[in-house]
Structures are given as C-alpha cells and as structure tokens.
Design a protein around this motif. Structure first.
Motif, PDB file in Angstrom:
ATOM      1  N   THR A   1      73.944  82.184  88.576  1.00 24.97           N
ATOM      2  CA  THR A   1      73.229  82.402  89.835  1.00 24.97           C
ATOM      3  C   THR A   1      71.752  82.117  89.673  1.00 24.97           C
ATOM      4  OG1 THR A   1      74.828  84.088  90.513  1.00 24.97           O
ATOM      5  CG2 THR A   1      72.698  84.095  91.621  1.00 24.97           C
ATOM      6  N   LEU A   2      71.188  81.486  90.703  1.00 30.27           N
ATOM      7  CA  LEU A   2      69.756  81.215  90.790  1.00 30.27           C
ATOM      8  C   LEU A   2      69.150  82.202  91.778  1.00 30.27           C
ATOM      9  CD1 LEU A   2      67.430  79.111  90.089  1.00 30.27           C
ATOM     10  CD2 LEU A   2      68.052  78.038  92.270  1.00 30.27           C
ATOM     11  N   TYR A   3      67.950  82.671  91.480  1.00 37.61           N
ATOM     12  CA  TYR A   3      67.279  83.651  92.336  1.00 37.61           C
ATOM     13  C   TYR A   3      65.917  83.139  92.773  1.00 37.61           C
ATOM     14  CZ  TYR A   3      70.667  86.739  90.035  1.00 37.61           C
ATOM     15  OH  TYR A   3      71.816  87.307  89.542  1.00 37.61           O
ATOM     16  N   LEU A   4      65.460  83.672  93.889  1.00 40.90           N
ATOM     17  CA  LEU A   4      64.077  83.472  94.306  1.00 40.90           C
ATOM     18  C   LEU A   4      63.581  84.805  94.860  1.00 40.90           C
ATOM     19  CD1 LEU A   4      61.741  81.415  94.579  1.00 40.90           C
ATOM     20  CD2 LEU A   4      62.425  81.156  96.979  1.00 40.90           C
ATOM     21  N   GLN A   5      62.718  85.442  94.111  1.00 36.86           N
ATOM     22  CA  GLN A   5      62.097  86.678  94.574  1.00 36.86           C
ATOM     23  C   GLN A   5      60.824  86.313  95.325  1.00 36.86           C
ATOM     24  OE1 GLN A   5      63.082  89.947  94.482  1.00 36.86           O
ATOM     25  NE2 GLN A   5      61.257  90.268  95.752  1.00 36.86           N
ATOM     26  N   MET A   6      60.751  86.700  96.578  1.00 38.18           N
ATOM     27  CA  MET A   6      59.612  86.358  97.415  1.00 38.18           C
ATOM     28  C   MET A   6      58.882  87.642  97.780  1.00 38.18           C
ATOM     29  SD  MET A   6      61.339  83.459  99.870  1.00 38.18           S
ATOM     30  CE  MET A   6      62.445  84.629 100.662  1.00 38.18           C
ATOM     31  N   ASN A   7      57.623  87.709  97.461  1.00 39.45           N
ATOM     32  CA  ASN A   7      56.788  88.870  97.780  1.00 39.45           C
ATOM     33  C   ASN A   7      55.630  88.439  98.672  1.00 39.45           C
ATOM     34  OD1 ASN A   7      58.332  90.627  96.073  1.00 39.45           O
ATOM     35  ND2 ASN A   7      57.245  89.800  94.302  1.00 39.45           N
ATOM     36  N   SER A   8      55.028  89.410  99.312  1.00 39.12           N
ATOM     37  CA  SER A   8      53.860  89.153 100.164  1.00 39.12           C
ATOM     38  C   SER A   8      54.130  87.999 101.118  1.00 39.12           C
ATOM     39  CB  SER A   8      52.632  88.849  99.295  1.00 39.12           C
ATOM     40  OG  SER A   8      52.371  89.914  98.406  1.00 39.12           O
ATOM     41  N   LEU A   9      55.251  88.067 101.794  1.00 33.01           N
ATOM     42  CA  LEU A   9      55.645  86.972 102.670  1.00 33.01           C
ATOM     43  C   LEU A   9      54.679  86.806 103.829  1.00 33.01           C
ATOM     44  CD1 LEU A   9      59.469  87.496 102.511  1.00 33.01           C
ATOM     45  CD2 LEU A   9      58.297  85.322 102.074  1.00 33.01           C
ATOM     46  N   LYS A  10      54.509  85.552 104.234  1.00 34.30           N
ATOM     47  CA  LYS A  10      53.609  85.194 105.312  1.00 34.30           C
ATOM     48  C   LYS A  10      54.401  84.478 106.410  1.00 34.30           C
ATOM     49  CE  LYS A  10      49.945  84.289 101.924  1.00 34.30           C
ATOM     50  NZ  LYS A  10      48.979  83.271 101.408  1.00 34.30           N
ATOM     51  N   PRO A  11      53.887  84.469 107.622  1.00 31.04           N
ATOM     52  CA  PRO A  11      54.588  83.735 108.690  1.00 31.04           C
ATOM     53  C   PRO A  11      54.845  82.271 108.327  1.00 31.04           C
ATOM     54  CG  PRO A  11      52.943  85.177 109.643  1.00 31.04           C
ATOM     55  CD  PRO A  11      52.752  85.239 108.147  1.00 31.04           C
ATOM     56  N   GLU A  12      53.947  81.671 107.586  1.00 32.84           N
ATOM     57  CA  GLU A  12      54.129  80.264 107.215  1.00 32.84           C
ATOM     58  C   GLU A  12      55.225  80.058 106.183  1.00 32.84           C
ATOM     59  OE1 GLU A  12      51.270  81.991 107.241  1.00 32.84           O
ATOM     60  OE2 GLU A  12      49.944  81.426 105.559  1.00 32.84           O
ATOM     61  N   ASP A  13      55.806  81.135 105.671  1.00 35.31           N
ATOM     62  CA  ASP A  13      56.964  81.018 104.777  1.00 35.31           C
ATOM     63  C   ASP A  13      58.269  80.892 105.556  1.00 35.31           C
ATOM     64  OD1 ASP A  13      55.382  83.450 102.682  1.00 35.31           O
ATOM     65  OD2 ASP A  13      55.497  81.285 102.334  1.00 35.31           O
ATOM     66  N   THR A  14      58.186  81.027 106.873  1.00 28.45           N
ATOM     67  CA  THR A  14      59.375  80.894 107.708  1.00 28.45           C
ATOM     68  C   THR A  14      59.955  79.499 107.575  1.00 28.45           C
ATOM     69  OG1 THR A  14      58.623  82.539 109.299  1.00 28.45           O
ATOM     70  CG2 THR A  14      60.238  80.913 110.062  1.00 28.45           C
ATOM     71  N   ALA A  15      61.240  79.417 107.204  1.00 25.70           N
ATOM     72  CA  ALA A  15      61.894  78.127 106.973  1.00 25.70           C
ATOM     73  C   ALA A  15      63.347  78.362 106.588  1.00 25.70           C
ATOM     74  CB  ALA A  15      61.192  77.356 105.857  1.00 25.70           C
ATOM     75  N   MET A  16      64.091  77.268 106.553  1.00 22.19           N
ATOM     76  CA  MET A  16      65.410  77.278 105.944  1.00 22.19           C
ATOM     77  C   MET A  16      65.208  76.990 104.463  1.00 22.19           C
ATOM     78  SD  MET A  16      68.651  77.663 106.717  1.00 22.19           S
ATOM     79  CE  MET A  16      69.069  77.043 108.343  1.00 22.19           C
ATOM     80  N   TYR A  17      65.764  77.838 103.625  1.00 23.92           N
ATOM     81  CA  TYR A  17      65.608  77.688 102.185  1.00 23.92           C
ATOM     82  C   TYR A  17      66.906  77.169 101.576  1.00 23.92           C
ATOM     83  CZ  TYR A  17      61.103  80.028 102.202  1.00 23.92           C
ATOM     84  OH  TYR A  17      59.776  80.338 102.399  1.00 23.92           O
ATOM     85  N   TYR A  18      66.749  76.171 100.712  1.00 24.95           N
ATOM     86  CA  TYR A  18      67.895  75.534 100.075  1.00 24.95           C
ATOM     87  C   TYR A  18      67.763  75.598  98.560  1.00 24.95           C
ATOM     88  CZ  TYR A  18      68.362  73.298 104.659  1.00 24.95           C
ATOM     89  OH  TYR A  18      68.496  73.050 106.005  1.00 24.95           O
ATOM     90  N   CYS A  19      68.868  75.834  97.890  1.00 23.38           N
ATOM     91  CA  CYS A  19      68.845  75.655  96.445  1.00 23.38           C
ATOM     92  C   CYS A  19      69.391  74.275  96.139  1.00 23.38           C
ATOM     93  CB  CYS A  19      69.618  76.740  95.705  1.00 23.38           C
ATOM     94  SG  CYS A  19      71.403  76.636  95.818  1.00 23.38           S
ATOM     95  N   ALA A  20      68.926  73.711  95.051  1.00 23.62           N
ATOM     96  CA  ALA A  20      69.313  72.367  94.664  1.00 23.62           C
ATOM     97  C   ALA A  20      69.471  72.290  93.155  1.00 23.62           C
ATOM     98  CB  ALA A  20      68.271  71.363  95.138  1.00 23.62           C
ATOM     99  N   ALA A  21      70.327  71.378  92.724  1.00 21.63           N
ATOM    100  CA  ALA A  21      70.585  71.206  91.294  1.00 21.63           C
ATOM    101  C   ALA A  21      70.472  69.737  90.930  1.00 21.63           C
ATOM    102  CB  ALA A  21      71.975  71.719  90.944  1.00 21.63           C
TER     103      ALA A  21
END
Length: 127
Positions: free
Chosen positions: A77-97
C-alpha cells in the motif's frame, strides 16, 4: 492484472489533515516507483509526491513540508498523509506506478513516466 485503488478522499476543513491510501493488487509496490498526482478542474495534472524503490522521496514545492508519501511493502500500500490542507489542494488525487529500471528524481513527478494509474479519489477543501 495489475490494479491500483485509491481511497481516503473526502471533504475536510482548511488546516485539517487527511490520509490517502492506494492499494495494489497483482503488483508489488516495492518494485516500482510510486507517486501521487492530482488534477483540479481547469488545471493541468501535477505531480504531488513520489517515492523511489529505496524510499527516497520527492515533493512538489506547493506541498513540501505539509504532505508525506510513504509505503508499506508488507501491505502493498502507498500512502499520502496530507496536513495543513488548503483550498488549493482541492483536486482528484491519483496514485501511479512506474515499472522502469531507473527513474531520475527530477523525472518522478512527470506523469508520462508512469505506466499504471488508479481511478482517483476526490479531496475537497472548502474555502
């Protein structure tokens, strides 16, 4: 068949945290270069964070110090811990290999170098 499935997206208040997950099946994350990308409406896809097979990481300037990419090889499993989120972080997030012999650090944020993609998970940070 190799498959990557993201989860963990949702809506969160500005300043809050959120964790994204990318589970792999039919594949082994430890043998690939892995990364998170995001795509917001009206904007080009951008690399967010990438991790190499030795654990080296690369981050976009816009998330440096706020996001952390990691992987659990035992859980594949791949993780992404996101802290201090901002409105500009709004998006569809994709994992890629990327299944390549070597990918230079400066190339790990280029989506054209990745062979496999998940279906995405939406992150919304209302302003």
């Amino acid at each position: 068949q190799e498959r990557f499935v993201e989860s963990g997206g949702g809506a969160v208040h500005a300043g809050g945290p959120l964790s994204l997950y990318c589970g792999a099946s039919g594949s082994t994350v430890s043998r690939k270069y892995m990364a998170w990308f995001r795509k917001a409406p009206g904007r080009e896809r951008e690399g967010v964070a990438a991790i190499g097979r030795t654990g080296s990481t690369v981050y976009a300037d816009s998330v440096q110090g706020r996001f952390a990419i990691s992987q659990d090889n035992a859980k594949n499993t791949l993780y992404l811990q996101m802290n201090s989120l901002k409105p500009e972080d709004t998006a569809m997030y994709y994992c890629a290999a990327a299944e390549v012999t070597y990918l230079q650090p400066r190339s790990r944020m280029d989506g054209n170098n990745y062979n496999y993609w998940g279906q995405g998970t939406q992150v919304a940070v209302p302003s």
